[in-house]
Design a protein around this motif. Structure first.
Motif, PDB file in Angstrom:
ATOM      1  N   HIS A 105       0.862  -1.172   0.000  1.00  7.38           N
ATOM      2  CA  HIS A 105       0.000   0.000   0.000  1.00  7.38           C
ATOM      3  C   HIS A 105       0.895   1.217   0.000  1.00  7.38           C
TER       4      HIS A 105
ATOM      5  N   ASP B  88      -4.270   6.191   3.793  1.00  7.11           N
ATOM      6  CA  ASP B  88      -5.723   6.348   3.688  1.00  7.11           C
ATOM      7  C   ASP B  88      -6.286   7.141   4.854  1.00  7.11           C
TER       8      ASP B  88
ATOM      9  N   HIS C 136     -13.076   6.932   1.605  1.00 10.99           N
ATOM     10  CA  HIS C 136     -11.811   7.455   2.129  1.00 10.99           C
ATOM     11  C   HIS C 136     -11.064   8.136   1.004  1.00 10.99           C
TER      12      HIS C 136
ATOM     13  N   CYS D 237      -7.326   8.157  -0.576  1.00  4.04           N
ATOM     14  CA  CYS D 237      -6.007   7.536  -0.562  1.00  4.04           C
ATOM     15  C   CYS D 237      -5.039   8.618  -1.026  1.00  4.04           C
TER      16      CYS D 237
HETATM   17 ZN   LIG Z   1      -4.952   3.792  -0.153  1.00  5.55          ZN
END
Ligand SMILES: [Zn+2]
Length: 429
Positions: free
Chosen positions: A284, A288, A363, A365
């Motif tokens: 990742h 986030d 959300h 990112c």
């Molecule tokens: Zn993310």
């Protein structure tokens, strides 16, 4: 005891983070009163002893005409006044809750002579119709008083905060304007302490109008000292910033997060494993922030939009180039607000939180690019904003010398044992 008050104010900040006291003008409901002012009282440029003074606030249903009629003035006269005053004062703009004063003659029906309206704490509008009719806007005299305060953070005196009366605005300014990039005020330690030189603002010599400005501060966090001095770097534009004792800007070029209120829900993690993908490593490379759909997403620094589109797993996204080194990217927006080529400033809204693309919940990112590679912004030593120029630096260091001496000479309260005792008393009571 200023220091005690500030300590308390700061603790208010740490628990509820609020500046409502100063931000919203408090309007007191004063019933219509007729009274004789003490000898020689001057206000709004009038000697109040010459009149019967009636004070009230604009109520719902009130108008300039209604108020004057209620106070024994006839309509032809009211129209005449309104007509003559209209270039200075739009009588239809009276706002409910704002104070006004009628200066009335000391005759049998107390004929109004003058109407004074206060749209805010500093300004007042005078409509004088004693003989000729004239209207003008004026300001109450403003005074700034320099003060110092010190405080030590402990965790158990929040009860006593409010009655100390020092503005929470002071703590808010330190946390939000001065040290927002250097000290996490949600993680202050007991024993952290500070000194501050600031100015309070007064209207009409006596009405407290809140903290005006912080000139310099010293904050000791985890035994580490942080100096801050306010300095004007551009006198034509009036740009002021806070710098440390080495002339380093305390502000950073980037905001910590692209949403005002959001929960850090997943950090940058190159070794993330996800059940859905059979626990294979799915790095990742973003950070986030979970927030409700429709939450504003802000550019974390000034820059030019290089991408604004919808694509695959990214959904609606925007990418901003800040300089040769840094770019940032914002994914899964419900809607985008900017297009390629737009120049955006730090804090500008560029879109809204959504669930477009590959996402399990609302959300944003946030992806942070450095030299073409995605990095963890929380581990980066982020560049400072607007470094001071070399020529200014010399002037700055000269300017802060006496202020630093002044700061260093302010004693902490624990250096004055009797005050420490006084604080203990407050906690108990
Ligand atoms: Zn993310």
């Amino acid at each position: 005891m200023q220091s005690k008050k500030l300590l308390i104010a700061l603790l208010i900040f740490t628990s509820i983070l609020s500046c409502k006291d100063d931000e919203k003008e408090k309007i007191e409901e004063v019933p219509l009163q007729t009274f004789v002012e003490p000898e020689g009282i001057k206000e709004f440029g009038f000697n109040l002893n010459d009149y019967i003074v009636k004070r009230d606030t604009i109520k719902s249903g009130d108008s300039f005409g209604v108020i004057l009629e209620r106070n024994n003035l006839g309509y032809p006269k009211i129209f005449q006044i309104a007509e003559r005053a209209k270039d200075t004062f739009d009588i239809t703009k009276l706002q409910v809750g704002k104070p006004y004063t009628l200066l009335c003659a000391k005759d049998s029906i107390q004929t109004p002579r003058c109407f004074i309206y206060q749209p805010n704490k500093e300004e007042y509008v005078v409509v004088n119709f004693h003989d000729s009719i004239h209207a003008y806007t004026s300001r109450k005299p403003i005074k700034y008083v320099e003060k110092v305060a010190t405080g030590t953070i402990s965790s158990n005196i929040s009860e006593a905060l409010e009655k100390q009366g020092l503005s929470p605005r002071l703590a808010f300014k330190m946390a939000d304007e001065i040290y927002a990039w250097t000290i996490d005020f949600r993680r202050l330690q007991p024993g952290d302490r500070f000194k501050v030189i600031y100015t309070d603002k007064y209207i009409d010599d006596s009405i407290y109008a809140g903290v005006h400005n912080i000139k310099a501060a010293f904050f000791e966090h985890n035994k580490e000292p942080f100096y801050a001095f306010q300095f004007e770097t551009d006198s034509t534009k009036g740009i002021k910033d806070y710098f440390n004792e080495e002339a380093k800007n305390l502000r950073r070029a980037f905001l910590k997060m692209p949403v005002k209120y959001g929960r850090l829900s997943s950090r940058y993690n190159l070794k993330r494993r996800i059940a859905y993908y059979g626990y294979k490593i799915r790095p990742h490379k973003g950070t986030d922030f979970a927030a409700p759909v429709g939450t504003e997403i802000m550019a974390t620094a000034n820059g030019t939009v290089t991408e604004s589109r919808r694509k695959g797993g990214n959904g609606n996204y925007v990418k901003i180039r800040h300089n040769a080194t840094y770019s940032t990217q914002y994914l899964h927006m419900s809607r985008r607000k900017v297009k390629v080529g737009d120049y955006v400033k730090q804090g500008d809204v560029i879109g809204w939180v959504g669930m477009t693309g590959n996402t399990g919940g609302p959300h944003v990112c946030y992806r942070f690019w450095k030299n073409g590679k995605q990095v963890d912004p929380f581990r980066e030593k982020l560049p400072e904003a607007e470094p001071i120029s070399d020529s200014l630096k010399v002037r700055y260091l000269e300017y802060i010398k006496p202020i630093r001496t002044q700061l260093d000479n302010i004693l902490f309260e624990e250096q004055e044992p009797e005050i420490e005792l006084a604080i203990e008393d407050d906690i108990i009571s």
